[in-house]
Design a protein around this motif. Structure first.
Motif, short mmCIF file in Angstrom:
data_model
loop_
_atom_site.label_atom_id
_atom_site.label_comp_id
_atom_site.label_asym_id
_atom_site.label_seq_id
_atom_site.Cartn_x
_atom_site.Cartn_y
_atom_site.Cartn_z
N LEU A 71 0.82 -1.22 0.00
CA LEU A 71 0.00 0.00 0.00
C LEU A 71 0.85 1.27 0.00
N SER A 72 1.94 1.29 0.77
CA SER A 72 2.70 2.55 0.85
C SER A 72 3.36 2.83 -0.50
N THR A 73 3.78 1.79 -1.22
CA THR A 73 4.36 1.99 -2.55
C THR A 73 3.28 2.49 -3.53
N ILE A 74 2.10 1.95 -3.39
CA ILE A 74 0.99 2.40 -4.25
C ILE A 74 0.71 3.88 -4.01
N TYR A 75 0.69 4.29 -2.74
CA TYR A 75 0.40 5.70 -2.43
C TYR A 75 1.49 6.60 -3.01
N LYS A 76 2.75 6.15 -2.90
CA LYS A 76 3.86 6.95 -3.46
C LYS A 76 3.76 7.02 -4.98
N ARG A 77 3.39 5.91 -5.62
CA ARG A 77 3.24 5.92 -7.08
C ARG A 77 2.19 6.95 -7.51
N HIS A 78 1.09 7.00 -6.79
CA HIS A 78 0.05 7.95 -7.17
C HIS A 78 0.49 9.40 -6.91
N GLN A 79 1.16 9.63 -5.81
CA GLN A 79 1.73 10.97 -5.53
C GLN A 79 2.61 11.40 -6.70
N LEU A 80 3.49 10.48 -7.10
CA LEU A 80 4.44 10.74 -8.17
C LEU A 80 3.71 11.06 -9.48
N MET A 81 2.69 10.28 -9.79
CA MET A 81 1.96 10.50 -11.05
C MET A 81 1.24 11.84 -11.04
N GLY A 82 0.68 12.20 -9.88
CA GLY A 82 0.02 13.50 -9.77
C GLY A 82 1.01 14.64 -9.98
N GLU A 83 2.17 14.48 -9.35
CA GLU A 83 3.18 15.53 -9.45
C GLU A 83 3.74 15.63 -10.87
N MET A 84 3.96 14.48 -11.50
CA MET A 84 4.46 14.49 -12.89
C MET A 84 3.46 15.22 -13.79
N THR A 85 2.19 14.91 -13.62
CA THR A 85 1.16 15.50 -14.47
C THR A 85 1.09 17.01 -14.25
N ARG A 86 1.04 17.43 -12.99
CA ARG A 86 0.90 18.86 -12.70
C ARG A 86 2.12 19.64 -13.21
N ASN A 87 3.30 19.07 -13.00
CA ASN A 87 4.50 19.78 -13.44
C ASN A 87 4.60 19.88 -14.95
N ALA A 88 4.08 18.88 -15.65
CA ALA A 88 4.09 18.96 -17.12
C ALA A 88 3.28 20.17 -17.57
N PHE A 89 2.11 20.37 -16.97
CA PHE A 89 1.27 21.50 -17.39
C PHE A 89 1.88 22.83 -16.94
N HIS A 90 2.50 22.85 -15.77
CA HIS A 90 3.21 24.07 -15.36
C HIS A 90 4.27 24.43 -16.40
N ALA A 91 5.04 23.43 -16.82
CA ALA A 91 6.13 23.68 -17.79
C ALA A 91 5.57 24.22 -19.10
N LEU A 92 4.39 23.74 -19.47
CA LEU A 92 3.77 24.17 -20.74
C LEU A 92 2.99 25.47 -20.56
N ASN A 93 3.00 25.99 -19.32
CA ASN A 93 2.29 27.23 -19.04
C ASN A 93 0.79 27.14 -19.25
N ILE A 94 0.26 26.01 -18.91
CA ILE A 94 -1.19 25.79 -19.04
C ILE A 94 -1.77 25.68 -17.64
N PRO A 95 -2.73 26.55 -17.28
CA PRO A 95 -3.19 26.61 -15.89
C PRO A 95 -3.98 25.38 -15.46
N LEU A 96 -3.76 24.98 -14.23
CA LEU A 96 -4.56 23.92 -13.62
C LEU A 96 -5.75 24.54 -12.90
N LEU A 97 -6.77 23.72 -12.64
CA LEU A 97 -7.93 24.23 -11.91
C LEU A 97 -7.61 24.40 -10.42
N THR A 98 -6.70 23.57 -9.93
CA THR A 98 -6.44 23.55 -8.49
C THR A 98 -5.01 24.02 -8.18
#
Lengths: 383, 383
Positions: B262-289
């Motif tokens: 479970l702890s590895t699963i939680y870290k994987r999801h954290q990582l995926m969220g962060e990867m996704t958000r940072n990709a949009f930040h880099a592209l200068n596309i605003p997130l809703l949150t």
């Protein structure tokens, strides 16, 4: 990485499309019943355009090597001379099979990573005027080279009476093949590459000229006797128990190919080859082949300053991404990426993005995203 | 694009792992036989750590909405007062269910895209001292917000005697949930999100406090009566015919979760969220949150200068990539990417690389590879 994920990008076996997987899970049918007859009748007509032939495409329950052996034992007799174009491990395999059957082999050795030259072949044909057959590999899986089969065929027929026998295992179904028009006398392929199936089926087609040689060939052969398969296929049957689930899968794989259309499939593979090659160019990582010789189905990369094996290992452990290493003397020196069959530009982009991370992980200093960008540009410019 | 390829990246239903798919294809078993008893017995213990509870997790054959309704009709009676935290479409759904049952709802409306504030909730609890229950959404699927459930729970218990009822549909199994420790009184989720199954199963667990209310609740309910499920589960059985294939799949999905940990699963999801958000930040596309409110399982993007719908359309037609649009007043204004359950960093990189091509296709001028690079950097820095 979830252990379940498999990103299988070796140059075959390839991933299986879900609908093909489902088709193979149908309840087993009797191999001598009416359903099987109907299945074989349907398959017969559908395989011909993939080979570019009006002849029957015979179905063997075997891996690709048995199909190579089938070509040898049906077309050539012990003591006869042949030329084998050896541009990699699979050309080499043809020589081993021929030698096992006491056939006299003239090797045309091509530097691994280069394509065979029609001029060189012409020279050899003029030197060995009695050759019964010339053997060539269409896509040399071990090097990622697509040999100029059409031009080689034309030289064979202009300068000899030899049969031209082609191993199409890692490209037929992914690259244009016009067996009749180009004068290919025997063409073989396997199920586990561009045909999007597991290994276990092989396909063999022969021209009218080849069939004459096959009819009169005294070489003993039983399971691989093409005459048995042709005679049974006329009755929509098979001489020996066929791999029923694979045939059920084949029907669906061909349905997918018909839906997409052969010319679209060929363009997709061209595009994937170009995307892959350009990604490595952008990253300044040398390929084994010139772009003009590169296959649309497999790309071989020859790193100058990092370990191919270390990269393969880290991709496997981080992402479950499997790519192939080198064979024979290229073992450890190259790695090979398969992009054929059930593979899309979206998959190529994924492979490249993971590859970039893998390179960083083994301390190769590359600019992240640069290979992806090059591949994206190829995609955008091709559409 | 081969028509067969589906890159399903909506915030649930998610893709199904192959071994779960195979488990669901096992021959059907009798729902009152010994195999089913053994299956339910095995499942009971395994669900508890996912919820972070020692209480039984009840299994309903229903979609997630029935689980929300289950919480309402078992815990609250007509005429009683509740607070519903509405931070998106699924908070809103709780109010609709309560109102249908003549429950008096005090809405705590949070701007969509923001997280609920424990302070605001405290204020409301002080104002409405007789509320029977507070309803909250853990991950608000419609906005990609992860509400601070632990802090909200602590405020509820400090300032009231209300039950705290949590919709965990789009995050339980992907984010840490400590039902007992945090004081969550009823927690519900569905099968089609982080649990890696098709829709059709719902899960409901209740604290001892909640069970007291449930026991004495006069609200008529039959299929959704939690008491029936608890009593039958004690005998390793179910009150009504259960979705047998989904239960067979659940066993395998949990086996995969146990393998990964479970702890590895939680870290994987954290990582995926962060990867996704940072990709949009880099592209200068605003997130809703805000990043601090962003869920590890779903990211909502609010484009300023291109059409979310045009992007979704081109991704669908070019690559078979399905992402979600906005709901209610955000329809057309945002798009949402699911990265939960059977989803890996390798999948996130693929989505971003395709997204970049899609943006170019709709004439949004971005630098190709830039979002991918940002996501790659997050991956490399997190390991």
């Amino acid at each position: 990485m979830q252990m379940e994920q498999q990103i299988l990008r070796i140059p075959g076996p390839t991933p299986i499309p879900p609908s093909v997987q489902r088709a193979m899970s149908q309840p087993m049918i009797g191999h001598r019943g009416q359903e099987m007859q109907a299945l074989l009748e349907a398959l017969k007509g559908k395989l011909k355009p993939i080979f570019g032939t009006k002849e029957e495409v015979l179905l063997f329950t075997s891996s690709g090597t048995a199909a190579l052996e089938t070509a040898v034992v049906n077309a050539v007799e012990p003591g006869e001379e042949v030329i084998v174009i050896v541009s990699g491990a699979f050309g080499d395999r043809f020589t081993k099979i021929c030698e096992e059957y006491h056939i006299l082999v003239h090797r045309y050795d091509v530097t691994w990573g280069e394509a065979a030259s029609p001029d060189q072949l012409q020279h050899l044909l003029q030197k060995h005027q009695d050759v019964k057959a010339v053997f060539a590999t269409f896509c040399e899986t071990s090097t990622g080279v697509l040999n100029p089969i059409k031009d080689l065929a034309s030289v064979v027929h202009q300068y000899s009476n030899a049969l031209f026998i082609v191993d199409g295992v890692s490209c037929i179904g992914a690259t244009e093949t016009q067996m009749d028009e180009w004068g290919l006398d025997i063409v073989v392929t396997g199920s586990q590459k561009a045909m999007m199936l597991p290994a276990g089926l092989a396909f063999v087609a022969a021209s009218k000229r080849a069939w004459e040689a096959i009819e009169h060939n005294q070489q003993p052969r039983f399971y691989l006797d093409m005459r048995k398969y042709r005679n049974k296929l006329e009755e929509n049957s098979s001489p020996f128990t066929p791999a029923v689930s694979l045939l059920l899968g084949l029907k669906q794989a061909i349905a997918l190919m018909e839906d997409e259309g052969l010319s679209t499939i060929y363009k997709r593979h061209q595009l994937m080859g170009e995307m892959t090659r350009n990604a490595f160019h952008a990253l300044n990582i040398p390929l084994l082949t010139k772009d003009t010789d590169g296959s649309p189905t497999v790309t071989a990369v020859r790193p100058a300053d990092f370990s191919a094996e270390a990269l393969r290992k880290v991709l496997r452990s981080e992402f479950g991404l499997t790519i192939a290493g080198g064979q024979q003397h290229l073992k450890g020196a190259i790695f090979r990426i398969g992009h054929m069959g059930y593979c899309n530009p979206a998959d190529v982009l994924q492979i490249i993005s993971l590859m970039e991370i893998g390179l960083r992980k083994i301390n190769k200093n590359i600019e992240l995203g640069k290979g992806v960008r090059a591949a994206q540009n190829v995609y955008l410019n091709n559409k």
